[in-house]
Design a protein around this motif. Structure first.
Motif, PDB file in Angstrom:
ATOM      1  N   TYR A 154       0.838  -1.200   0.000  1.00  0.00           N
ATOM      2  CA  TYR A 154       0.000   0.000   0.000  1.00  0.00           C
ATOM      3  C   TYR A 154       0.872   1.249   0.000  1.00  0.00           C
ATOM      4  O   TYR A 154       2.043   1.217   0.339  1.00  0.00           O
ATOM      5  N   GLY A 155       0.260   2.350  -0.396  1.00  0.00           N
ATOM      6  CA  GLY A 155       0.946   3.638  -0.448  1.00  0.00           C
ATOM      7  C   GLY A 155       1.088   4.149  -1.865  1.00  0.00           C
ATOM      8  O   GLY A 155       1.172   3.372  -2.824  1.00  0.00           O
ATOM      9  N   SER A 156       1.088   5.495  -2.024  1.00  0.00           N
ATOM     10  CA  SER A 156       1.231   6.158  -3.332  1.00  0.00           C
ATOM     11  C   SER A 156       0.171   5.694  -4.331  1.00  0.00           C
ATOM     12  O   SER A 156       0.436   5.542  -5.524  1.00  0.00           O
ATOM     13  N   ARG A 216       1.905   2.051  -9.073  1.00  0.00           N
ATOM     14  CA  ARG A 216       2.126   3.482  -9.224  1.00  0.00           C
ATOM     15  C   ARG A 216       3.439   3.856  -8.562  1.00  0.00           C
ATOM     16  O   ARG A 216       3.770   3.339  -7.496  1.00  0.00           O
ATOM     17  N   PRO A 217       4.218   4.745  -9.175  1.00  0.00           N
ATOM     18  CA  PRO A 217       5.515   5.114  -8.593  1.00  0.00           C
ATOM     19  C   PRO A 217       5.349   5.888  -7.292  1.00  0.00           C
ATOM     20  O   PRO A 217       4.347   6.561  -7.078  1.00  0.00           O
ATOM     21  N   GLY A 218       6.348   5.758  -6.422  1.00  0.00           N
ATOM     22  CA  GLY A 218       6.351   6.478  -5.160  1.00  0.00           C
ATOM     23  C   GLY A 218       6.770   5.597  -4.005  1.00  0.00           C
ATOM     24  O   GLY A 218       7.217   4.454  -4.170  1.00  0.00           O
ATOM     25  N   GLU A 231      10.201   3.252  -8.794  1.00  0.00           N
ATOM     26  CA  GLU A 231      10.528   4.263  -9.789  1.00  0.00           C
ATOM     27  C   GLU A 231       9.660   4.025 -11.023  1.00  0.00           C
ATOM     28  O   GLU A 231       9.665   2.941 -11.597  1.00  0.00           O
ATOM     29  N   GLY A 232       8.922   5.039 -11.419  1.00  0.00           N
ATOM     30  CA  GLY A 232       8.038   4.883 -12.566  1.00  0.00           C
ATOM     31  C   GLY A 232       8.638   5.448 -13.840  1.00  0.00           C
ATOM     32  O   GLY A 232       9.733   6.031 -13.838  1.00  0.00           O
TER      33      GLY A 232
END
Length: 747
Positions: free
Chosen positions: A280-282, A304-306, A329-330
């Motif tokens: 979870y997160g970003s 999703r990046p983050g 890293e996206g």
């Protein structure tokens, strides 16, 4: 008819034989149960017997785990067959299938709990883009606060006001506070004008919303600014991060790696607990079952990046047994800034094109600064918006989520401004059914409120700029103000400390201070021109106190700063004093160096108290002088309280403060939002009409550059007298949460 029934029996017998090969995908199981349910007739036939057995076999041989929602869907389908069952044997078989499915269902619906928590306790993150990293006294700090959702990183404006505070790192005191109101497009932008008497050094720019006050102040945004004083060469200081900020959380039991486009997850401890892996997160949320010593592989491009958290959770108890963080890293967005450098007041135009990695145009509003690259360099000591949002945790604790432990919410999303207080009797008796009259003199607005049985009140829905005056009066139901006292609550603000700093080897260009000071001298922000000083005279020392001795710190009415303070709280902070409340909610003024102690207060040589002092308006002060607690001259002159210090105030002639005003009335000068000011960029359509030198360090600032449906935007400005090379910085977040940061040098 017998042939049809027989055919169905054979079909489902075959399905029963293949039940052992059922995959652990929920959609496969659900499709087969639905298909079987459609064939159930409830006529005590051999076909119905086969169908009931097949449903049980499907339930028994399913190898996966079910969420509560998935189990409920299957249970509803199977229970839909029961009313058509006349034979208790087949009813028992179907009920046993439900029991088997319940055993395979998570005790906790982890994913749903997280989603529910996100909705109940949303989080905000602020990033502030300033036109440059360093300034001189009298300069203007142009900025935009990018407010985004902590989970999705999409721009939001649930809060309509952002608070920006400037703190002096040397003495950890508040220098200035402004309130920024978002415009109709949800953009928060404004400027802070630095005092011309501001000392050189490092300062902290902090930004937050009222909603963010429900959480630790460490989650506010902090940015280091450097003010160059008399020296032309100043070493830049960078923010020293705390260990909790600079190091990502790691757990030795949880092994994480990223290889060949995959995120690899393994729990290294032997355990018999039923585990679920939660990512979870970003904007990511993935919950999947985990078996011992398995290496879980997740395609990175699906995330999703983050900054993301990975946790191993006992799916029956909800206990988090291991958790770590990593960064995904996206793919980088396509950002192009082009233009041709110009000199000698010639016009320049920049073309901006933004797209996702796959070429899809990006739409949004972004902030851009253009500075003279020969004197303003990139800010390499602090994270840009992409790094800041990529590295910032979203502020959620999975353990708290699964335990349903909620933050104590004291501050809601601020959509308007408020005034609150209490109406009571002067002899401490309750005023029955009081009334309150609110008047805004500048607009003629007038409203009467009935308070009913309550003596407390909060007026919501106000929206006023800085400098607005409200008149309030409390009265009895009969309209009488006899023995009625109106008490107004002072707005509260969080206690913020300046960030610790460390010295860096990065040096501000020597030419910056001179060029920036010339910009201030000939600047046009306030449409005033300050000419160079010709004759310098030694400033005469001045005192207003009866002892005629020099105070530790002081401000007098010939100092323009005295008229610039919005409140006594900010004024006192510049003297090294802080304002708080005691257990009875009365004002308490104390020294930053002596906790719990404060100075004696004299107003016009009459001993007074903090409540009286805080009611005064800074603009009505003739002088304010502060003597420190350890000043031996206080003892020498037999002035009481040498261990506390002394604060003396003189009012301007004709101003008597609170004295003489009815206790039932109050004049309110609460700090409002600062009206938006526009960056002044000269237009040299006719160079012959030029009247002043142009040595701008910031040539262009625009907090609201909007791209069109093709992801394109353009800006236009004029070169200065001396600029030749230009540093362009573009920052922001697109409407769909793509973070944009680009620096380009045009020469």
């Amino acid at each position: 008819m017998r042939r049809i029934i027989l055919t169905i029996c054979i079909t489902f017998a075959t399905l029963s034989m293949n039940a052992q090969t059922v995959s652990n995908h929920y959609e496969d199981l659900r499709a087969k149960v639905l298909h079987v349910g459609q064939k159930f007739t409830g006529q005590n036939t051999t076909n119905d017997q086969a169908i009931a057995v097949i449903v049980r076999e499907l339930a028994m041989n399913y190898k996966g785990r079910l969420s509560r929602q998935q189990f409920q869907e299957l249970k509803d389908t199977i229970e839909g067959m029961l009313p058509r069952v006349n034979d208790d044997r087949w009813r028992t078989v179907l009920n046993s299938a439900i029991i088997r499915l319940r055993e395979k269902t998570d005790t906790l619906d982890i994913q749903q709990r997280i989603l529910d928590y996100y909705r109940q306790v949303p989080q905000e993150i602020i990033y502030v883009h300033t036109d440059r990293p360093y300034y001189v006294p009298g300069d203007t700090v142009w900025f935009r606060a990018h407010l985004v959702d902590a989970v999705t990183h999409t721009p939001i404006s649930r809060s309509r006001y952002v608070y920006a505070e400037l703190l002096d790192n040397a003495v950890d005191t508040l220098v200035q506070r402004i309130i920024v109101k978002c415009d109709s497009d949800g953009v928060f932008s404004n400027a802070i004008t630095l005092s011309k008497t501001l000392k050189g050094g490092t300062y902290t720019l902090a930004a937050y919303t009222q909603w963010m006050r429900n959480f630790p102040v460490e989650r506010f945004y902090y940015k280091l600014l450097t003010v160059v004083g008399n020296s032309t060469s100043v070493t830049v200081a960078s923010t020293a991060s705390d260990a909790t900020e600079s190091q990502q959380a790691t757990d030795p039991k949880l092994i994480l790696a990223q290889r060949k486009g995959q995120l690899l997850i393994q729990y290294s401890e032997p355990t018999h607990e039923p585990l679920s892996c939660v990512v979870y997160g970003s904007g990511n949320l993935l919950v999947t079952d985990y078996t011992q010593e398995r290496v879980l592989k997740i395609d990175s491009h699906t995330l999703r990046p983050g900054n993301i958290s990975i946790a191993m959770v006992n799916r029956e108890t909800g206990y988090v047994i291991a958790e770590s963080q990593t960064t995904i890293e996206g793919s980088q967005p396509q950002i192009a800034i082009s233009g041709k450098a110009r000199t000698q007041n010639e016009p320049m135009e920049l073309s901006i094109d933004l797209a996702q990695a796959d070429g899809t145009p990006l739409y949004g509003t972004f902030s851009i600064s253009v500075t003279d690259y020969d004197v303003v360099k990139s800010d390499t000591l602090q994270p840009a918006i992409d790094e800041y949002l990529m590295r910032s945790p979203d502020g959620y604790s999975l353990s708290d989520i699964l335990k349903d432990k909620h933050t104590d919410i004291q501050y809601g999303f601020q959509t308007s401004q408020t005034i609150s207080g209490q109406i009571r009797g002067t002899i401490f008796k309750k005023v029955k059914h009081p009334q309150l009259i609110l008047v805004r003199p500048d607009t003629g607005f007038r409203e009467t409120f009935e308070l009913g049985d309550s003596s407390r009140f909060t007026i919501n829905g106000l929206d006023f700029p800085d400098g607005t005056t409200y008149l309030l009066e409390g009265m009895r139901q009969t309209g009488s103000t006899s023995l009625v006292q109106l008490n107004i609550d002072e707005p509260s603000f969080p206690t913020i400390h300046a960030k610790r700093t460390i010295t860096s080897s990065e040096i501000i260009p020597e030419a910056f201070a001179k060029q920036a000071q010339e910009q201030v001298m000939y600047g046009s922000v306030d449409r005033e021109i300050e000419l160079p000083e010709v004759v310098k005279e030694k400033k005469r020392q001045r005192t207003e106190n009866r002892l005629k001795i020099q105070p530790f710190k002081a401000l007098y009415d010939d100092n323009p700063r005295l008229n610039n303070f919005n409140s006594m709280e900010i004024l006192l902070s510049t003297l090294g004093l802080k304002v708080g409340r005691d257990d009875d909610n009365n004002y308490k003024i104390s020294s930053w160096t002596l906790a719990g102690t404060g100075p004696l207060i004299y107003i016009d040589d009459v001993e007074s108290y903090a409540e009286e002092l805080m009611f005064l308006e800074p603009a009505n002060l003739k002088s304010i002088e502060y003597f420190k607690h350890n000043d031996p001259r206080l003892l020498a002159y037999r002035w009481d309280g040498p261990t506390k210090g002394v604060l003396t105030v003189r009012l301007k002639p004709g101003y008597t403060g609170r004295r003489g005003k009815p206790l039932s009335m109050a004049t309110i000068h609460q700090q409002g939002w600062k009206p938006d000011i526009k960056f002044y960029s000269p237009q040299y359509t006719d160079k012959n009409q030029k009247t002043r030198p142009d040595h701008r360090t910031t040539l262009y600032w625009n907090p609201k550059v909007e791209t069109d449906e093709k992801g394109h935007a353009s800006v236009r400005f004029y070169a200065s007298d001396i600029s030749k090379r230009y540093l362009i910085t573009l920052e922001g977040v697109s409407d769909d949460g793509i973070v944009i940061h680009k620096e380009a040098i045009i020469e």
